[in-house]
Design an enzyme around this catalytic site. Structure first.
Site: not given
Length: 348
Positions: A168, A291
């Site tokens: 994001t 991640d």
């Protein structure tokens, strides 16, 4: 007790609004403060209810979602999650929305009759409520002000390969980083969390804007050369880097998601740690979750240089935060300085 997130749902379809409402009903931390069928209704509800987050359809009568998004970001920045059709046209629109300052895009499925059609949208909304839309708009504006290096400028002391992970906020962040790299950059491999079709549109946009580099989706078995930038395709396969006959090659492999993502930044970084080792540079940018943090640590342990975006310039300080906390990132750098910092580095 934390205040619930007030959400304004904007979509001209009653069915879609009902499905979103049903999806949000299982999250007590979300309250739908209003629903609107078009931007005119939404404008009045923004003034009346002061929502924390807006979910915004793209195709609507009168004024489309992109036109309304531009007005929101210019007049009263509020985190906006675009709900875009999972089509080639929808993907192109989604990338435009992200570049304009939308927090993220949720892919609206072609068939929306399933009960779980909007599963995952609530998590985006909650994260959006804790983001800073002003920072995102600033990042988008910063891209336009960055001057790309001339094609003649060579890399001062290059690496064999650069690996970048983002989620994001990564659309603007990646553009700002890449525009600062010269033509003779080492090959760059990127994992940006995006659905299928979105990555192809994103890669094409970048390739048109940043002429010094050759930017495309990664392909299975492609030999990487200087100036190549390859973005992991969305849609169910991981991208990895292998060494073959003295060259670095991208491979697309089928495997389960890692950290909930496929492609995964951790999978890409782990492969770079194994194949490139100390001749690599790893960079982790803005994004939700963790991640890439462990993969960046694997790169560091293999002798690579590692870097993470700082908190102040991150739209979501998730992935780079975890990387910093576990000691994976040797350098914490503002977004606007990442390209310059990379070019100033030396191989260990």
């Amino acid at each position: 007790m934390e205040q619930p997130v007030k959400v304004l749902v904007v979509d001209d379809s009653r069915t879609i609004r009902a499905l979103i409402r049903r999806s949000f009903a299982q999250y007590p931390q979300i309250v739908i403060c209003g629903e609107a069928a078009n931007p005119i209704e939404a404008r009045d509800l923004i003034i009346k209810d002061q929502p924390d987050v807006i979910t915004l359809d793209v195709e609507m009568p009168g004024m489309n979602g992109l036109q309304f998004l531009e007005k929101i970001m210019r007049l009263r920045p509020i985190p906006v999650v675009m709900v875009s059709a999972l089509t080639a046209r929808g993907a192109e629109t989604a990338i435009t929305a992200l570049q304009m300052g939308a927090f993220d895009c949720f892919p609206k499925p072609v068939s929306v009759m399933g009960a779980d059609a909007f599963a995952g949208l609530a998590a985006l909304v909650i994260q959006a409520a804790h983001s800073c839309p002003g920072a995102r708009v600033a990042a988008a504006n910063q891209v336009a002000s960055v001057k790309p290096h001339s094609p003649e400028r060579s890399w001062a002391r290059g690496f064999d390969l650069i690996a970048i992970g983002s989620s994001t906020g990564g659309v603007e962040a990646l553009e700002q980083v890449l525009v600062g790299f010269p033509q003779q950059s080492p090959p760059i491999v990127i994992c940006q969390h995006m659905p299928a079709l979105f990555t192809a549109s994103f890669a094409n946009r970048l390739d048109q804007k940043i002429t010094a580099l050759s930017i495309a989706e990664g392909r299975d078995g492609e030999v990487l050369s200087r100036g190549d930038v390859r973005i992991a395709p969305g849609g169910g396969r991981h991208m990895v880097v292998e060494r073959r006959d003295g060259h670095y090659v991208t491979r697309l492999v089928s495997a389960p998601p890692v950290n909930g993502h496929c492609p995964s930044v951790d999978v890409l970084f782990d492969s770079v740690a194994d194949s490139v080792g100390r001749e690599a540079l790893g960079i982790i940018l803005t994004g939700m979750g963790q991640d890439g943090a462990e993969g960046l640590l694997a790169m560091k342990r293999a002798g690579a240089q590692t870097m993470a975006q700082d908190k102040a310039s991150s739209v979501v300080y998730g992935m780079p935060r975890v990387a910093a906390e576990i000691g994976a990132a040797e350098h914490i750098v503002p977004l606007s300085q990442i390209a310059a910092a990379a070019m100033a580095m030396r191989v260990h």
